[in-house]
Design a protein around this motif. Structure first.
Motif, PDB file in Angstrom:
ATOM      1  N   ALA A   7      49.638  76.069  94.623  1.00  0.00           N
ATOM      2  CA  ALA A   7      48.848  75.266  93.676  1.00  0.00           C
ATOM      3  C   ALA A   7      49.141  73.781  93.845  1.00  0.00           C
ATOM      4  N   LEU A   8      49.223  73.353  95.106  1.00  0.00           N
ATOM      5  CA  LEU A   8      49.469  71.948  95.429  1.00  0.00           C
ATOM      6  C   LEU A   8      48.411  71.460  96.413  1.00  0.00           C
ATOM      7  N   ASN A   9      48.187  70.164  96.426  1.00  0.00           N
ATOM      8  CA  ASN A   9      47.274  69.557  97.390  1.00  0.00           C
ATOM      9  C   ASN A   9      48.066  69.061  98.597  1.00  0.00           C
ATOM     10  N   ALA A  10      47.523  69.275  99.793  1.00  0.00           N
ATOM     11  CA  ALA A  10      48.175  68.833 101.032  1.00  0.00           C
ATOM     12  C   ALA A  10      47.166  68.083 101.880  1.00  0.00           C
ATOM     13  N   SER A  11      47.576  66.940 102.414  1.00  0.00           N
ATOM     14  CA  SER A  11      46.691  66.131 103.245  1.00  0.00           C
ATOM     15  C   SER A  11      47.470  65.558 104.420  1.00  0.00           C
ATOM     16  N   ASP A  12      46.734  65.177 105.468  1.00  0.00           N
ATOM     17  CA  ASP A  12      47.344  64.591 106.664  1.00  0.00           C
ATOM     18  C   ASP A  12      46.419  63.516 107.206  1.00  0.00           C
ATOM     19  N   ASN A  13      46.854  62.892 108.308  1.00  0.00           N
ATOM     20  CA  ASN A  13      46.080  61.817 108.930  1.00  0.00           C
ATOM     21  C   ASN A  13      45.418  62.240 110.230  1.00  0.00           C
ATOM     22  N   LEU A  14      45.351  63.536 110.496  1.00  0.00           N
ATOM     23  CA  LEU A  14      44.770  63.996 111.756  1.00  0.00           C
ATOM     24  C   LEU A  14      43.279  63.657 111.841  1.00  0.00           C
ATOM     25  N   ALA A  15      42.576  63.746 110.709  1.00  0.00           N
ATOM     26  CA  ALA A  15      41.144  63.440 110.728  1.00  0.00           C
ATOM     27  C   ALA A  15      40.904  61.978 111.075  1.00  0.00           C
ATOM     28  N   MET A  16      41.756  61.089 110.567  1.00  0.00           N
ATOM     29  CA  MET A  16      41.609  59.675 110.880  1.00  0.00           C
ATOM     30  C   MET A  16      41.889  59.419 112.356  1.00  0.00           C
ATOM     31  N   ARG A  17      42.901  60.125 112.885  1.00  0.00           N
ATOM     32  CA  ARG A  17      43.184  59.986 114.320  1.00  0.00           C
ATOM     33  C   ARG A  17      41.995  60.437 115.145  1.00  0.00           C
ATOM     34  N   ASP A  18      41.402  61.567 114.785  1.00  0.00           N
ATOM     35  CA  ASP A  18      40.247  62.063 115.533  1.00  0.00           C
ATOM     36  C   ASP A  18      39.068  61.101 115.420  1.00  0.00           C
ATOM     37  N   GLN A  19      38.920  60.478 114.263  1.00  0.00           N
ATOM     38  CA  GLN A  19      37.827  59.534 114.085  1.00  0.00           C
ATOM     39  C   GLN A  19      38.016  58.304 114.967  1.00  0.00           C
ATOM     40  N   VAL A  20      39.249  57.793 114.999  1.00  0.00           N
ATOM     41  CA  VAL A  20      39.535  56.639 115.849  1.00  0.00           C
ATOM     42  C   VAL A  20      39.348  56.997 117.320  1.00  0.00           C
ATOM     43  N   ALA A  21      39.821  58.200 117.708  1.00  0.00           N
ATOM     44  CA  ALA A  21      39.665  58.632 119.097  1.00  0.00           C
ATOM     45  C   ALA A  21      38.195  58.796 119.462  1.00  0.00           C
ATOM     46  N   SER A  22      37.389  59.297 118.511  1.00  0.00           N
ATOM     47  CA  SER A  22      35.960  59.460 118.769  1.00  0.00           C
ATOM     48  C   SER A  22      35.283  58.106 118.966  1.00  0.00           C
ATOM     49  N   GLN A  23      35.628  57.132 118.143  1.00  0.00           N
ATOM     50  CA  GLN A  23      35.067  55.795 118.297  1.00  0.00           C
ATOM     51  C   GLN A  23      35.490  55.177 119.610  1.00  0.00           C
ATOM     52  N   LEU A  24      36.740  55.429 120.012  1.00  0.00           N
ATOM     53  CA  LEU A  24      37.219  54.897 121.280  1.00  0.00           C
ATOM     54  C   LEU A  24      36.491  55.531 122.452  1.00  0.00           C
ATOM     55  N   ASP A  25      36.256  56.837 122.396  1.00  0.00           N
ATOM     56  CA  ASP A  25      35.512  57.512 123.466  1.00  0.00           C
ATOM     57  C   ASP A  25      34.095  56.974 123.568  1.00  0.00           C
ATOM     58  N   THR A  26      33.484  56.690 122.421  1.00  0.00           N
ATOM     59  CA  THR A  26      32.138  56.117 122.433  1.00  0.00           C
ATOM     60  C   THR A  26      32.136  54.750 123.100  1.00  0.00           C
ATOM     61  N   PHE A  27      33.140  53.941 122.777  1.00  0.00           N
ATOM     62  CA  PHE A  27      33.240  52.615 123.388  1.00  0.00           C
ATOM     63  C   PHE A  27      33.432  52.721 124.903  1.00  0.00           C
ATOM     64  N   LYS A  28      34.304  53.621 125.322  1.00  0.00           N
ATOM     65  CA  LYS A  28      34.542  53.787 126.759  1.00  0.00           C
ATOM     66  C   LYS A  28      33.278  54.275 127.464  1.00  0.00           C
ATOM     67  N   ALA A  29      32.531  55.176 126.822  1.00  0.00           N
ATOM     68  CA  ALA A  29      31.299  55.682 127.429  1.00  0.00           C
ATOM     69  C   ALA A  29      30.263  54.569 127.574  1.00  0.00           C
ATOM     70  N   ILE A  30      30.161  53.702 126.546  1.00  0.00           N
ATOM     71  CA  ILE A  30      29.211  52.590 126.624  1.00  0.00           C
ATOM     72  C   ILE A  30      29.602  51.629 127.737  1.00  0.00           C
ATOM     73  N   ALA A  31      30.906  51.290 127.806  1.00  0.00           N
ATOM     74  CA  ALA A  31      31.363  50.372 128.851  1.00  0.00           C
ATOM     75  C   ALA A  31      31.149  50.960 130.240  1.00  0.00           C
TER      76      ALA A  31
END
Length: 430
Positions: A277-301
């Protein structure tokens, strides 16, 4: 060859910028996210009469079910893949007065196990964690913003009378970012009790934390935290008549930080924690979001580099076709002397591939010059010393391969056209 060299340089620069940005994100941004941590918070009080097994029954058990208590902390400590568990409780935001009459407009006071501060990645700049009641540890941000009472009152009055004056805010910013020597000093916290100011007993600053790794000192002063032990927190609560806000018989925490031995074990642990009955959270989603944005930038370049090579290939086709037309007499003589169509075709393809190779080598030189200029621009204008772009050895073969393949594919049509030249008509025409 010039077009190929520009396209090759664009590809190498694009890959290098992507790699540099990825390294910068991992060290400066993602590294500060503490990906190996799980943050646990209470779910709040459950409806009366809904108490879970193992915590008794009745209304009291129902109220405690969603709280983060000592019993739950001990259960979590026993889970596999848990390296450490650090509990904390927020006491609130307090104005502070030092023993040398300096005033801080406020920092957040947090109760933790002071001996575990280093497990959270903190480094002590001065002093250390003391065990006695009344000891306090300040983070880097809490050592900034200290000013004498006259200056503090003057600035507040000026802001109240002229809040849109930028010079006043600039002066305040200077005071707010100035670091003071606080280790070894005594501090009193100021709270409001029945509309009256009340000062706490004196607290001793036994240690000061350094700027967290991956953060810039010019931004770290916005985060002002003071850490005390749980025994000191209870002592302060009684001294200042602070409301606890809970009727639990156990010590109740506001949050729990769990260090995990491997990132792949985070999600299974969160599933176990949710059953308490506790809430648990992490930063993995933020890491994946940053990595996704980086992949998009690399693909555009990378797409920009490929587009430049495509334009270069059109130029090569035109140039090679013109070269074939101008050399048709030579082609005719070679055919008369016995050269067959594959030999003539291969000759032009090799010539195109050599153009691609020379363009690729020239592109490498261009790439080094461009990246050198980019690094100088970043240091001069952006000030991001952690972001450094470098041409790595593994990017060079990629650029050369693109350049050579562009030359080869661009030379196929002119080579076929040259191989099909009628020898007698070419010699007779010239």
């Amino acid at each position: 060859m010039t077009g190929i060299s520009i396209g090759c340089a664009a590809i190498i620069v694009a890959i290098s910028i992507g790699n540099g940005a990825q390294s910068y994100l991992e060290t400066e941004i993602i590294g500060g996210m503490k990906l190996d941590e799980i943050t646990v918070t209470p779910q709040g009080s459950a409806p009366q009469g809904s108490g879970g097994q193992g915590e008794g029954s009745g209304p009291a058990a129902g109220a405690d079910r969603g709280l983060l208590t000592d019993d739950k902390v001990q259960v979590i400590q026993g889970f596999d893949h848990v390296k450490s568990v650090i509990a904390s409780k927020q006491l609130g935001y307090f104005r502070a007065i030092s023993s040398d009459n300096l005033i801080n407009d406020g920092f957040n006071v947090v109760a933790v196990d002071l001996s575990k501060l280093k497990e959270q990645g903190n480094r002590f700049k001065e002093g250390g964690a003391l065990e006695q009641i009344g000891a306090m540890v300040l983070n880097y941000g809490a050592t900034t913003g200290w000013k004498d009472a006259e200056t503090s009152e003057r600035l507040m009055n000026m802001i109240s009378s002229d809040p849109n004056n930028p010079k006043i805010w600039e002066e305040l910013q200077i005071y707010e970012s100035t670091v003071s020597e606080m280790n070894g000093k005594n501090i009193q916290l100021e709270s409001m009790n029945a509309d009256k100011k009340q000062l706490s007993p004196q607290l001793y600053v036994g240690g000061v934390l350094d700027v967290p790794s991956g953060r810039d000192a010019q931004f770290a002063f916005y985060d002002r935290q003071a850490y005390i032990s749980f025994d000191t927190a209870e002592w302060l609560t009684n001294s200042l008549n602070l409301q606890n806000g809970t009727t639990s018989k156990q010590r109740v925490y506001d949050s729990l930080t769990i260090k995990v031995d491997d990132l792949q074990n985070i999600k299974p642990l969160e599933d176990l924690i949710s059953k308490l009955a506790l809430n648990a959270s992490d930063n993995l989603a933020m890491r994946d979001q940053v990595a996704s944005q980086l992949d998009t930038f690399k693909a555009i370049a990378l797409g920009i580099g490929v587009f430049i090579l495509l334009l270069a290939s059109i130029s090569i086709i035109v140039a090679m076709t013109m070269s074939t037309h101008q050399r048709r007499r030579q082609i005719g003589i070679m055919k008369v002397l016995g050269a067959n169509m594959p030999q003539i075709r291969n000759m032009f393809i090799v010539e195109a591939s050599l153009l691609g190779l020379l363009g690729g080598l020239l592109g490498i030189v261009f790439a080094f010059l461009i990246i050198k200029g980019l690094n100088s621009f970043i240091m001069a204008s952006a000030g991001m010393s952690g972001l450094q772009i470098a041409v790595t050895l593994e990017t060079l073969p990629i650029g050369i391969a693109f350049a050579v393949m562009t030359g080869i594919f661009s030379g196929i049509y002119p080579a076929i056209s040259a191989a099909r030249t009628n020898a007698l008509l070419a010699i007779k025409r010239d």
